[in-house]
Design a protein around this motif. Structure first.
Motif, mmCIF file in Angstrom:
data_model
loop_
_atom_site.group_PDB
_atom_site.id
_atom_site.type_symbol
_atom_site.label_atom_id
_atom_site.label_comp_id
_atom_site.label_asym_id
_atom_site.label_seq_id
_atom_site.Cartn_x
_atom_site.Cartn_y
_atom_site.Cartn_z
ATOM 1 N N SER A 1 -3.303 -2.388 3.550
ATOM 2 C CA SER A 1 -4.080 -2.744 2.367
ATOM 3 C C SER A 1 -3.169 -2.737 1.149
ATOM 4 O O SER A 1 -2.005 -2.353 1.227
ATOM 5 N N CYS A 2 -3.729 -3.141 0.023
ATOM 6 C CA CYS A 2 -3.093 -2.937 -1.279
ATOM 7 C C CYS A 2 -3.793 -1.743 -1.920
ATOM 8 O O CYS A 2 -4.815 -1.890 -2.610
ATOM 9 N N ALA A 3 -3.295 -0.563 -1.638
ATOM 10 C CA ALA A 3 -3.919 0.676 -2.093
ATOM 11 C C ALA A 3 -3.315 1.138 -3.412
ATOM 12 O O ALA A 3 -2.160 0.841 -3.726
ATOM 13 N N GLY B 1 0.151 -8.136 10.018
ATOM 14 C CA GLY B 1 0.478 -6.718 9.949
ATOM 15 C C GLY B 1 1.923 -6.385 10.229
ATOM 16 O O GLY B 1 2.376 -5.282 9.918
ATOM 17 N N ASP B 2 2.673 -7.316 10.792
ATOM 18 C CA ASP B 2 4.088 -7.064 11.022
ATOM 19 C C ASP B 2 4.888 -7.094 9.723
ATOM 20 O O ASP B 2 6.006 -6.578 9.653
ATOM 21 N N ASP B 3 4.299 -7.673 8.678
ATOM 22 C CA ASP B 3 4.943 -7.728 7.359
ATOM 23 C C ASP B 3 3.864 -7.607 6.285
ATOM 24 O O ASP B 3 3.539 -8.576 5.608
ATOM 25 N N PRO B 4 3.281 -6.414 6.116
ATOM 26 C CA PRO B 4 2.189 -6.271 5.148
ATOM 27 C C PRO B 4 2.547 -6.738 3.746
ATOM 28 O O PRO B 4 1.733 -7.382 3.075
ATOM 29 N N ALA C 1 1.122 -0.355 5.033
ATOM 30 C CA ALA C 1 0.276 0.320 6.008
ATOM 31 C C ALA C 1 -0.554 1.388 5.300
ATOM 32 O O ALA C 1 -0.067 2.079 4.399
ATOM 33 N N ASP C 2 -1.818 1.516 5.697
ATOM 34 C CA ASP C 2 -2.739 2.432 5.035
ATOM 35 C C ASP C 2 -3.290 3.415 6.062
ATOM 36 O O ASP C 2 -4.008 3.011 6.980
ATOM 37 N N PRO C 3 -2.975 4.701 5.946
ATOM 38 C CA PRO C 3 -3.449 5.664 6.942
ATOM 39 C C PRO C 3 -4.966 5.737 7.041
ATOM 40 O O PRO C 3 -5.498 6.128 8.086
ATOM 41 N N ARG C 4 -5.684 5.358 5.973
ATOM 42 C CA ARG C 4 -7.148 5.371 6.031
ATOM 43 C C ARG C 4 -7.681 4.347 7.024
ATOM 44 O O ARG C 4 -8.839 4.446 7.470
ATOM 45 N N PHE D 1 -6.985 -12.739 3.046
ATOM 46 C CA PHE D 1 -6.586 -11.877 1.926
ATOM 47 C C PHE D 1 -6.257 -10.463 2.399
ATOM 48 O O PHE D 1 -6.544 -10.072 3.529
ATOM 49 N N VAL D 2 -5.627 -9.702 1.497
ATOM 50 C CA VAL D 2 -5.337 -8.294 1.716
ATOM 51 C C VAL D 2 -6.248 -7.491 0.799
ATOM 52 O O VAL D 2 -6.289 -7.725 -0.412
ATOM 53 N N LEU D 3 -6.984 -6.557 1.362
ATOM 54 C CA LEU D 3 -7.952 -5.776 0.605
ATOM 55 C C LEU D 3 -7.243 -4.860 -0.392
ATOM 56 O O LEU D 3 -6.313 -4.138 -0.032
#
Length: 412
Positions: free
Chosen positions: A54-56, A215-218, A42-45, A232-234
């Motif tokens: 995302s993949c941050a 989103g239930d399993d990022p 999960a990404d707060p942005r 894809f995941v950003l």
């Protein structure tokens, strides 16, 4: 075959610097990839958006990595500077060992300083034109990461920014190879950088139906080639590789991680976003790279696939791989770990491929469980890293606009 072609210099990778969603260094990124660890969370942005994960890059201290000037840099430049510094240190090159006028920089990016554009757009809309930072343009334009790396390291050779969408990092390596073969540079820092995990970019890709909705399993959402892939995941980050001619590297006692043997590029001329379903353009780039590297397809032990975890793209690439290499060549996609880093993806994947060649280890395709019936039976490495010699390997990159770029690497 002419004497000129026969005597062209070999080029080696002598340094690697990485900043990725699974590690702030090359070593931590490599170990995470080999463990099949996913950087998605999960990404707060992105909170409240249709896709909020995302993949941050996590834990990156911009001032520590880039100095006080970090405040003048967009994140895509910060990532590039950190990766370039690490690559140069890894290669043990410096102003004492090179002529700075013959050291080049070639960096790819698909988008550039997106965070800066969005921030300043909000400022203007909310507070008026006088609130816009005067440094907005020099922070955000696409060439500024390459220019800042040259400035930071005192390099006076050619500095290029290339943008071929998600093939940008691989295109940068190909151009660097040409500069070294042509004798225009003695050393080139080549790679890619991206920092586009922003509300606008995420929403735009989501509207295009390109992103995973799991989103239930990022952590399990990026699943290249898997039957349950849905987008894809950003991701974000950078990789820079130090490239130099093998003879010069040996003269200073450096063997290198791998040789950069060949490069191929092509255009699909098919569709703005969808790949050619027959894979004609991608096949052309792959064949060009093998021919340029003088490597037979039968000798390739590994394909690091572009595979982004999209239903259509992964299927087209799987058929391409089966058609060129058969079903016995090992295939992996490290995007299962890093997500899709857009313009940085090709450089990160080439770095992982060079490390596979060097160590004889193939990272698994994170989250892959079973291929769908539409995929041919290619050998997808999954579950655990595979320890095996990798004398030759290929890294594929494909992008919007029908951009295709492929590099071939071999043991040093």
């Amino acid at each position: 075959m002419t004497d000129h072609v026969r005597e062209r210099p070999e080029v080696v990778v002598t340094g690697i610097g990485m900043v990725t969603p699974v590690g702030l260094t090359t070593g931590t990124s490599w170990r995470a990839a080999c463990a099949g660890h996913s950087g998605a969370a999960a990404d707060p942005r992105l909170a409240g958006l249709g896709v909020s994960f995302s993949c941050a890059v996590s834990g990156f201290d911009a001032e520590r990595e880039c100095g006080a000037e970090a405040r003048r840099m967009d994140p895509f430049t910060r990532f590039a500077v950190a990766a370039a510094r690490a690559a140069v240190a890894d290669a043990a090159v410096s102003e004492r060992t090179w002529d700075s006028s013959r050291v080049g920089v070639v960096l790819g990016t698909a988008v550039g300083g997106q965070q800066t554009w969005e921030e300043q757009g909000h400022r203007m809309a909310e507070r008026g034109q006088r609130a816009v930072n005067p440094l907005t343009v020099p922070k955000a334009i696409g060439n500024i990461a390459a220019g800042t790396v040259a400035l930071d390291l005192g390099l006076h050779g050619p500095s290029f920014a290339v943008s071929t969408a998600c093939a940008s990092g691989t295109t940068a390596l190909g151009l660097a190879l040409d500069l070294l073969r042509a004798g225009r540079c003695d050393v080139v820092l080549a790679g890619g950088t991206e920092a586009t995990v922003t509300p606008l970019v995420s929403t735009a890709f989501d509207r295009l139906k390109a992103l995973s909705r799991q989103g239930d399993d990022p952590a399990g959402a990026s699943r290249p080639f898997d039957a349950r892939r849905d987008g894809f995941v950003l991701g974000e980050g950078a990789a820079v590789l130090v490239l130099e001619r093998a003879g010069a590297a040996r003269a200073r006692g450096r063997r290198g991680y791998a040789r950069l043997l060949g490069y191929g590029a092509s255009s699909d001329a098919h569709h703005l976003t969808a790949p050619d379903p027959d894979g004609h353009g991608a096949r052309l780039a792959l064949r060009q790279a093998l021919a340029d590297g003088r490597v037979d397809a039968a000798d390739v032990a590994l394909v690091n696939a572009h595979a982004t975890s999209t239903p259509q793209g992964d299927a087209v690439e799987a058929r391409l791989i089966a058609g060129v290499f058969g079903t016995g060549t090992a295939v992996t996609s490290t995007k299962g770990a890093t997500g899709h880093m857009l313009g940085a993806a090709g450089a990160v994947e080439a770095a992982f491929t060079a490390l596979s060649v060097h160590h004889g280890v193939i990272p698994p395709t994170a989250n892959f469980e079973a291929a769908g019936p539409e995929l041919p039976g290619i050998d997808i490495v999954h579950g655990a890293a595979r320890h095996t010699p990798v004398p030759y390997a290929v890294s594929n990159s494909f992008g919007f606009g029908g951009q295709n770029a492929v590099v071939v690497l071999g043991s040093a």
